[in-house]
Scaffold this motif. Structure first.
Motif, mmCIF file in Angstrom:
data_model
loop_
_atom_site.group_PDB
_atom_site.id
_atom_site.type_symbol
_atom_site.label_atom_id
_atom_site.label_comp_id
_atom_site.label_asym_id
_atom_site.label_seq_id
_atom_site.Cartn_x
_atom_site.Cartn_y
_atom_site.Cartn_z
ATOM 1 N N ARG A 149 36.634 57.712 52.753
ATOM 2 C CA ARG A 149 37.337 58.714 51.947
ATOM 3 C C ARG A 149 37.365 60.066 52.648
ATOM 4 N NH1 ARG A 149 38.447 57.036 46.784
ATOM 5 N NH2 ARG A 149 39.973 58.722 46.949
ATOM 6 N N ILE A 150 36.252 60.417 53.301
ATOM 7 C CA ILE A 150 36.227 61.681 54.047
ATOM 8 C C ILE A 150 37.240 61.643 55.188
ATOM 9 C CG2 ILE A 150 34.813 63.154 55.531
ATOM 10 C CD1 ILE A 150 32.424 62.415 53.807
ATOM 11 N N GLU A 151 37.340 60.493 55.845
ATOM 12 C CA GLU A 151 38.290 60.368 56.950
ATOM 13 C C GLU A 151 39.733 60.499 56.456
ATOM 14 O OE1 GLU A 151 39.658 60.217 60.699
ATOM 15 O OE2 GLU A 151 37.587 60.466 59.994
ATOM 16 N N GLN A 152 40.019 60.017 55.224
ATOM 17 C CA GLN A 152 41.350 60.207 54.655
ATOM 18 C C GLN A 152 41.653 61.690 54.461
ATOM 19 O OE1 GLN A 152 41.290 57.818 51.059
ATOM 20 N NE2 GLN A 152 42.481 56.188 52.040
ATOM 21 N N ILE A 153 40.667 62.421 53.962
ATOM 22 C CA ILE A 153 40.850 63.865 53.774
ATOM 23 C C ILE A 153 41.046 64.553 55.120
ATOM 24 C CG2 ILE A 153 39.743 65.975 52.958
ATOM 25 C CD1 ILE A 153 38.344 64.291 50.827
ATOM 26 N N MET B 155 36.267 50.971 64.524
ATOM 27 C CA MET B 155 36.287 52.437 64.585
ATOM 28 C C MET B 155 35.581 53.052 63.379
ATOM 29 S SD MET B 155 37.175 55.195 66.190
ATOM 30 C CE MET B 155 38.397 54.636 67.379
ATOM 31 N N LEU B 156 35.950 52.569 62.166
ATOM 32 C CA LEU B 156 35.325 53.106 60.961
ATOM 33 C C LEU B 156 33.840 52.767 60.909
ATOM 34 C CD1 LEU B 156 35.666 54.625 58.324
ATOM 35 C CD2 LEU B 156 36.317 52.483 57.227
ATOM 36 N N LEU B 157 33.470 51.509 61.374
ATOM 37 C CA LEU B 157 32.059 51.127 61.381
ATOM 38 C C LEU B 157 31.260 52.017 62.330
ATOM 39 C CD1 LEU B 157 29.845 49.233 60.451
ATOM 40 C CD2 LEU B 157 30.510 47.662 62.295
ATOM 41 N N ALA B 158 31.849 52.324 63.498
ATOM 42 C CA ALA B 158 31.159 53.198 64.456
ATOM 43 C C ALA B 158 30.951 54.587 63.860
ATOM 44 C CB ALA B 158 31.967 53.287 65.753
ATOM 45 N N LYS B 159 31.970 55.112 63.192
ATOM 46 C CA LYS B 159 31.826 56.420 62.546
ATOM 47 C C LYS B 159 30.794 56.355 61.430
ATOM 48 C CE LYS B 159 36.462 58.209 63.507
ATOM 49 N NZ LYS B 159 37.733 58.721 62.929
ATOM 50 N N THR B 160 30.758 55.213 60.724
ATOM 51 C CA THR B 160 29.765 55.050 59.660
ATOM 52 C C THR B 160 28.351 55.114 60.209
ATOM 53 O OG1 THR B 160 31.306 53.688 58.375
ATOM 54 C CG2 THR B 160 28.960 53.497 57.849
ATOM 55 N N LEU B 161 28.100 54.393 61.313
ATOM 56 C CA LEU B 161 26.755 54.361 61.895
ATOM 57 C C LEU B 161 26.355 55.705 62.490
ATOM 58 C CD1 LEU B 161 26.875 50.845 63.603
ATOM 59 C CD2 LEU B 161 25.881 51.454 61.384
ATOM 60 N N ARG B 162 27.353 56.504 62.923
ATOM 61 C CA ARG B 162 27.043 57.822 63.518
ATOM 62 C C ARG B 162 26.993 58.937 62.479
ATOM 63 N NH1 ARG B 162 31.057 56.329 67.348
ATOM 64 N NH2 ARG B 162 32.444 57.872 66.414
ATOM 65 N N SER B 163 27.374 58.662 61.258
ATOM 66 C CA SER B 163 27.508 59.730 60.272
ATOM 67 C C SER B 163 26.148 60.210 59.786
ATOM 68 C CB SER B 163 28.344 59.259 59.081
ATOM 69 O OG SER B 163 27.636 58.279 58.343
ATOM 70 N N SER B 164 26.103 61.456 59.370
ATOM 71 C CA SER B 164 24.869 62.010 58.816
ATOM 72 C C SER B 164 24.543 61.373 57.475
ATOM 73 C CB SER B 164 25.018 63.529 58.646
ATOM 74 O OG SER B 164 26.114 63.829 57.785
ATOM 75 N N THR B 165 25.575 60.929 56.745
ATOM 76 C CA THR B 165 25.331 60.252 55.467
ATOM 77 C C THR B 165 24.535 58.975 55.677
ATOM 78 O OG1 THR B 165 27.422 61.141 54.631
ATOM 79 C CG2 THR B 165 26.448 59.309 53.407
ATOM 80 N N PHE B 166 24.881 58.239 56.735
ATOM 81 C CA PHE B 166 24.159 57.001 57.027
ATOM 82 C C PHE B 166 22.706 57.298 57.390
ATOM 83 C CE2 PHE B 166 22.987 53.495 59.951
ATOM 84 C CZ PHE B 166 23.075 52.446 59.042
ATOM 85 N N ARG B 167 22.488 58.355 58.177
ATOM 86 C CA ARG B 167 21.116 58.718 58.533
ATOM 87 C C ARG B 167 20.307 59.095 57.293
ATOM 88 N NH1 ARG B 167 23.825 61.075 63.018
ATOM 89 N NH2 ARG B 167 23.820 63.120 62.015
ATOM 90 N N LEU B 168 20.942 59.839 56.374
ATOM 91 C CA LEU B 168 20.256 60.188 55.134
ATOM 92 C C LEU B 168 19.959 58.940 54.306
ATOM 93 C CD1 LEU B 168 22.254 63.382 54.074
ATOM 94 C CD2 LEU B 168 19.918 63.280 54.949
ATOM 95 N N ALA B 169 20.905 57.985 54.316
ATOM 96 C CA ALA B 169 20.666 56.733 53.586
ATOM 97 C C ALA B 169 19.490 55.973 54.182
ATOM 98 C CB ALA B 169 21.932 55.867 53.615
ATOM 99 N N LEU B 170 19.389 55.955 55.520
ATOM 100 C CA LEU B 170 18.262 55.281 56.167
ATOM 101 C C LEU B 170 16.942 55.951 55.811
ATOM 102 C CD1 LEU B 170 19.635 54.440 59.723
ATOM 103 C CD2 LEU B 170 19.359 52.905 57.763
ATOM 104 N N ILE B 171 16.940 57.265 55.773
ATOM 105 C CA ILE B 171 15.717 57.978 55.395
ATOM 106 C C ILE B 171 15.322 57.632 53.960
ATOM 107 C CG2 ILE B 171 14.741 60.271 54.968
ATOM 108 C CD1 ILE B 171 16.449 61.302 57.288
#
Length: 358
Positions: A87-91, A1-17
């Motif tokens: 951490r964002i998911e905890q918040i 679940m967390l990995l799927a959210k990681t791959l869909r997150s905008s942070t991950f897309r920015l990291a790929l860029i």
């Protein structure tokens, strides 16, 4: 679940860029090194020697380095993004729990003392403050309801009695007078609340000017001298003859008057109330001391809250707004309030900072 959210997150897309941009820079550097190396080799040994094997080794090494960098960059992006999303998911989870169950939930800390822990600490402190304010609002609402119920019940009872009884001019006049007095008390309560709110929003700073605190205190002492004599209390003024200060004269007068009135009411009959004004290193200080029972140490942090009263049954006269007004005036003027044991009695001190331009 967390990995799927990681791959869909905008942070991950920015990291790929960011990785892609970094990869282009690395590829350009490697290409420069590759062609530069070939040019150097050809310049040194020319075409006489077959250097295809050497060229193949360089190409293989550069391809291996490129693949390794790509794998490491992708792994780093996933790990960093996963941590951030976690951490964002905890918040988010705490926020949902607060919306569902109340303000008693807090964001868990990992003890790493990093920026995420600091964000969580700040949010938890904000939640603590909100919970405290909500508790105070509830307490104020309960106290207002209690303080309004008594005069409104008295007014209704008198009016009902007059409605069913025969007309009598003297009795009717007394009833009207008592009802007006109760209404004045209720309106005075709301006027005090409005004034405190006005002070707290700093809407009165336009009236600031140079003043003499000792002169204002002297006027208050003169005003309350007769009230002190009625209970055989000696009211006196001490300290410096002139104490310069910058502030709102009307508000300072009201604040000092509230403190003197409380000292006379709650001090010992036949006792003494002393108002002392002094200059302190460019600032100013005023202290109102009595010899009454004082305030218990555990309640001194609460007496400046709206509608807070030491007498919890709330049957004695008053509404608990006087000290709230004093606290609001002190905050407006940047003054610090201190409650000290006068042994016996209580001393309330207001310490004002150096005078500044309005």
């Amino acid at each position: 679940m967390l990995l799927a959210k990681t791959l869909r997150s905008s942070t991950f897309r920015l990291a790929l860029i960011a990785i892609a941009a970094f990869g282009l820079i690395v590829a350009a550097i490697m290409a420069y090194v590759y062609f530069g190396t070939l040019a150097y080799v050809e310049g040194r040994i020319g075409h006489a020697v077959d250097h295809d094997g050497f060229t193949g080794m360089i190409e293989l090494a550069m391809a291996a380095v490129a693949v390794l960098l790509l794998v490491l960059a992708g792994l780093a992006a996933v790990l960093v993004t996963r941590r951030t999303v976690g951490r964002i998911e905890q918040i988010n989870a705490t926020s949902r729990a607060i919306m569902l169950s109340g303000l008693d939930q807090r964001i868990p800390l990992r003890g790493s003392n990093d920026e995420w822990d600091r964000v969580a600490e700040n949010l938890n402190q904000m939640l603590d403050r909100i919970e405290t304010l909500m508790g105070e609002v509830k307490q104020v609402s309960d106290n207002v309801a209690h303080d309004l119920r008594t005069p409104l019940t008295r007014m209704r009872g008198r009016l009902e009695k007059a409605y069913h009884g025969p007309r009598n001019s003297e009795a009717d006049a007394a009833l009207i007078g008592d009802t007006i007095a109760d209404l004045d008390a209720v309106l005075g309560m709301f006027a005090s609340i409005t004034r405190i709110s006005e002070i707290e929003t700093r809407a009165r700073r336009g009236a600031f000017r140079a003043l003499d605190l000792a002169e204002i205190a002297g006027e208050v002492v003169e005003l309350y001298d007769a009230a002190a004599e009625q209970v055989a209390t000696k009211l006196s003024l001490a300290g410096d003859r002139q104490v310069p200060i910058t502030g709102d004269r009307d508000l300072l007068f009201d604040a000092i008057a509230n403190l003197v009135d409380n000292a006379i009411k709650h001090g010992c009959k036949g006792g003494q109330v002393t108002v002392t004004c002094r200059s302190t290193g460019g600032g100013a200080m005023i202290a109102i001391a009595d010899d009454g029972p004082g305030i218990p140490a555990e309640q001194r942090d609460h007496v400046f809250k709206r509608f807070y009263r030491l007498e919890q049954s709330r049957y004695t006269p008053g509404n608990g707004l006087g000290l709230s007004l004093v606290a609001a005036v002190a905050r407006l003027h940047g003054a610090e309030i201190a409650l000290r044991d006068n042994a016996p009695g209580l001393a309330v001190e207001l310490g004002f900072p150096k005078a500044s331009a309005p």
